[in-house]
Design an enzyme around this catalytic site. Structure first.
Site, short mmCIF file in Angstrom:
data_model
loop_
_atom_site.label_atom_id
_atom_site.label_comp_id
_atom_site.label_asym_id
_atom_site.label_seq_id
_atom_site.Cartn_x
_atom_site.Cartn_y
_atom_site.Cartn_z
N PRO A 40 0.81 -1.22 0.00
CA PRO A 40 0.00 0.00 0.00
C PRO A 40 0.84 1.27 0.00
CG PRO A 40 -0.03 -1.05 2.17
CD PRO A 40 0.69 -1.98 1.25
N ASP A 41 0.33 2.28 -0.65
CA ASP A 41 1.01 3.58 -0.66
C ASP A 41 0.45 4.39 0.51
OD1 ASP A 41 2.04 6.05 -1.08
OD2 ASP A 41 1.02 6.42 -2.98
N PHE A 42 1.25 4.48 1.57
CA PHE A 42 0.70 5.12 2.78
C PHE A 42 0.46 6.61 2.57
CE2 PHE A 42 5.30 5.31 3.38
CZ PHE A 42 5.48 6.63 3.74
N ARG A 43 1.13 7.20 1.59
CA ARG A 43 0.94 8.63 1.35
C ARG A 43 -0.44 8.93 0.76
NH1 ARG A 43 5.87 11.04 2.16
NH2 ARG A 43 7.58 9.59 1.95
N ASN A 111 11.08 4.03 -2.11
CA ASN A 111 10.44 2.92 -1.41
C ASN A 111 11.37 2.31 -0.37
OD1 ASN A 111 8.26 3.35 -3.08
ND2 ASN A 111 9.00 1.92 -4.63
N ASP A 113 10.90 -1.01 0.85
CA ASP A 113 10.54 -2.42 0.96
C ASP A 113 11.62 -3.40 0.52
OD1 ASP A 113 10.35 -2.28 -1.94
OD2 ASP A 113 8.39 -1.35 -1.63
N HIS A 128 14.64 6.86 1.32
CA HIS A 128 13.88 6.87 2.56
C HIS A 128 14.22 5.69 3.48
CE1 HIS A 128 10.68 9.50 0.35
NE2 HIS A 128 11.70 10.20 0.80
#
Ligand SMILES: [Zn+2]
Length: 245
Positions: A40-43, A111, A113, A128
């Protein structure tokens, strides 16, 4: 003047042609690369997040929240940020192949991940940080994501009892200067810049791509980005399909 392609097969053919000419291409990627792997794209998080978390993700992923609500930070981090079941998609796999073949010099990603490394990419600049590194603030010991998942509550270092913090850049924190400089260098030296799966509105994405001085910029993103106007080619289609060549 940029040209826009919406057909994924056409985009794949155009990307293939450009990469085959490139000797030190750089791929700059964002959340859209990972959402194709189910992360999921938390932004762009919607109300789903609020159903059992009392704070919005932007709050919970802030430095201040980590300090003041460490246990709640880790509840969110374990449940939403660590997605060990995710696997690289066609975009990750193709980028790793292009690096092995000598066309791609580096991946610069927003990302956290680790999917590029899982796909086999070696030169990956993680702006990040990564959920796969969790560092003791006392002694610097590094723990994998699996270790954090296996420890409930606030994880404490096995060696010194210190607080363990994810090597992830939280809101309110500075980017790692070494990663930033390595990213600038890669982009500056690139002959082809492909920007994918990012809206390019999050700092420092827009600033970083401005260092590019090479021949061609390609944007691969479903939605329009600020880079479209100056890109040579815009592929407005699914990113995994665009890398299916
Ligand atoms: Zn320690």
């Amino acid at each position: 003047m940029s040209r826009t392609v919406t057909d994924a097969a056409q985009a794949a053919s155009e990307l293939s042609e450009r990469f085959s000419r490139a000797r030190r291409a750089v791929f700059f990627g964002g959340a859209g690369v990972s959402t194709a792997s189910g992360i999921p794209d938390f932004r762009s998080a919607d109300g789903l997040y609020h159903q059992h978390f009392r704070y919005p993700p932007e709050t919970m992923l802030g430095h201040d929240f980590f300090v003041s609500h460490t246990a709640e930070f880790y509840d969110f981090y374990r449940e939403r940020m660590i997605c060990l079941a995710a696997r690289p998609n066609q975009a990750h796999l193709k980028l790793a192949e292009l690096e092995r073949e000598g066309h791609l010099a580096a991946v610069v990603t927003q990302n956290i991940d680790g999917l590029h490394q899982m796909a086999g990419s070696r030169e990956v600049h993680e702006l990040h940080g990564s959920v796969h590194r969790n560092v003791c603030r006392g002694c610097g010991a590094v723990y994998p994501a699996e270790w954090v998942l296996a420890h409930g509550g606030v994880p404490r270092c096995e060696k010194c009892g210190g607080l363990v913090k994810p090597d992830v850049v939280l809101y309110g924190e500075q980017l790692d200067e070494r990663v930033l400089l390595a990213s600038v260098r890669a982009i500056r030296e690139a002959d082809l810049l492909v920007i994918g799966g990012t809206s390019l509105v999050v700092y420092p994405a827009a600033g970083l791509v401005s260092y590019f001085g090479g021949d061609e910029v390609v944007v691969v993103n479903r939605d329009p980005t600020p880079a479209d106007a100056t890109a040579d080619l815009v592929c407005a289609c699914d990113i995994a399909a665009a890398f299916d060549f």
